[in-house]
Design a protein around this motif. Structure first.
Motif, mmCIF file in Angstrom:
data_model
loop_
_atom_site.group_PDB
_atom_site.id
_atom_site.type_symbol
_atom_site.label_atom_id
_atom_site.label_comp_id
_atom_site.label_asym_id
_atom_site.label_seq_id
_atom_site.Cartn_x
_atom_site.Cartn_y
_atom_site.Cartn_z
ATOM 1 N N PRO A 39 0.908 -1.137 0.048
ATOM 2 C CA PRO A 39 -0.140 0.264 0.037
ATOM 3 C C PRO A 39 0.730 1.251 0.058
ATOM 4 N N GLN A 40 1.717 1.464 0.725
ATOM 5 C CA GLN A 40 2.504 2.633 1.083
ATOM 6 C C GLN A 40 3.528 2.743 -0.243
ATOM 7 N N ASP A 41 3.845 1.822 -0.835
ATOM 8 C CA ASP A 41 4.677 1.961 -2.268
ATOM 9 C C ASP A 41 3.588 2.401 -3.327
ATOM 10 N N SER A 42 2.302 2.010 -3.430
ATOM 11 C CA SER A 42 1.473 2.185 -4.273
ATOM 12 C C SER A 42 0.636 3.145 -4.246
ATOM 13 N N GLY A 43 0.602 3.984 -3.260
ATOM 14 C CA GLY A 43 -0.323 4.889 -2.482
ATOM 15 C C GLY A 43 -0.439 6.090 -3.551
#
Length: 336
Positions: A252-256
């Motif tokens: 999630p944090q990479d893709s957010g």
């Protein structure tokens, strides 16, 4: 210093040594379990190390640590495993870059009495337990269903993998391809199994080339945890976020940032922290001669009722139900 003080000092030192002795024996008796990942520094495996460290902190009978190559390279990973086998560690927990390249090293490990746990490697012969977060073909089908829905059931699409030797990546791609072929004749697969080698910059360059080669391409299904990042960047730069669909495994944090702009439409994943923890728990259970049974609760979300089936060799495959879907509406709910 008085004689009384000297006696007290000597007594304190002797008591300290007496207390330390059992601790030293305990440390010596602790089993050395080493988790070997595909690549060090990638956020997926940084998150996995949190699980390894958590297991180490909670279990005095195990010294758990994680290592991996600086590049996603099967030969480098094999060299690390061979060195650990030569050192005579008690157990290995491995996420293979290419399972077939490790069979020889793991055969030697098992021959020396080293416990072998693998992850994302259900075809491995020389393993005691292979851990899978879920049924891999079903997961690939699941990703493709999300892609098909986004694309309206038609148009050119493609698949990405970390490498064609990465078993689970190819299984996810195959599951997606089968779903599209069998159920959605309007889906046209082009240039399948593009390799990113777990490098977002490589995924970006390949995605850019595909957008040039197929200007009307509509769909991308990513297999490595970083594929969607590189693809999303290429899509956003080309201002095609409204006319393309990007789904795949990711964090999630990479893709957010790309989920927010629509350059990535959705991701699914299992928590690598939990997988790291469970691999080490399985290693400890195997070393202690404890059986893993069908329906067992391993105490971690997604692994509360595992299925157990025979493996390709003498070992077993343990599968959870651990995938999670994330899109722009909920990615901020996850801290990793």
């Amino acid at each position: 210093m008085t004689k009384l003080t000297q006696k007290l000092t000597r007594g304190t030192a002797i008591a300290a040594l007496a207390l330390a002795a059992p601790l030293a024996v305990q440390a010596q008796d602790a089993k050395d379990v080493v988790t070997v990942v595909k690549i060090t520094g990638e956020n997926w495996f940084t998150r996995m190390e949190e699980g390894v460290d958590a297991f180490d902190a909670e279990n005095e009978g195990v010294n758990a640590r994680q290592v991996g190559p600086a590049q996603a390279d099967a030969a480098q990973q094999t060299a690390i495993v061979q060195d650990l086998v030569a050192q005579g560690v008690d157990a290995l927990a491995i996420v293979p870059m290419d399972p077939s390249t490790l069979e020889g090293a793991l055969r030697r490990a098992k021959g020396q009495g080293i416990t072998v746990i693998t992850h994302e490697a259900e075809t491995m012969v020389n393993t005691d337990i292979d851990l899978e977060a879920f049924d891999n073909t079903a997961f690939g089908e699941h990703l493709n269903k999300k892609l098909v829905e986004c694309m309206g059931g038609e148009g050119k699409w493609t698949t990405f993998v970390g490498s064609v030797g990465s078993l689970t990546h190819m299984q996810w791609a195959a599951g997606g391809i089968a779903n599209a072929k069998e159920n959605h004749p309007g889906m046209e697969l082009v240039s399948e199994s593009n390799e990113s080698f777990n490098d977002p910059n490589k995924a970006y360059e390949v995605a850019r080339e595909l957008l040039r080669t197929y200007p009307d391409i509509k769909g991308f299904q990513g297999g490595s945890a970083i594929d969607v990042i590189g693809i999303g960047r290429a899509v956003e730069e080309a201002d095609l976020q409204d006319s393309t669909c990007v789904v795949g495994i990711g964090l999630p944090q990479d893709s957010g940032q790309y989920l927010d702009t629509g350059a990535i439409d959705g991701i699914a994943f299992w928590d690598p922290k939990d997988a790291g923890y469970v691999m080490n728990k399985l290693a400890e259970m195997a070393m202690n001669g404890e059986e893993v049974n069908d329906g067992m609760d391993l105490g971690v979300p997604g692994y509360e009722s595992v299925s157990v089936t025979p493996g390709a060799g003498d070992g077993i495959i343990v599968r959870g139900q651990a995938w999670v879907d994330v899109d722009a509406s909920n990615w901020q709910d996850f801290p990793f």
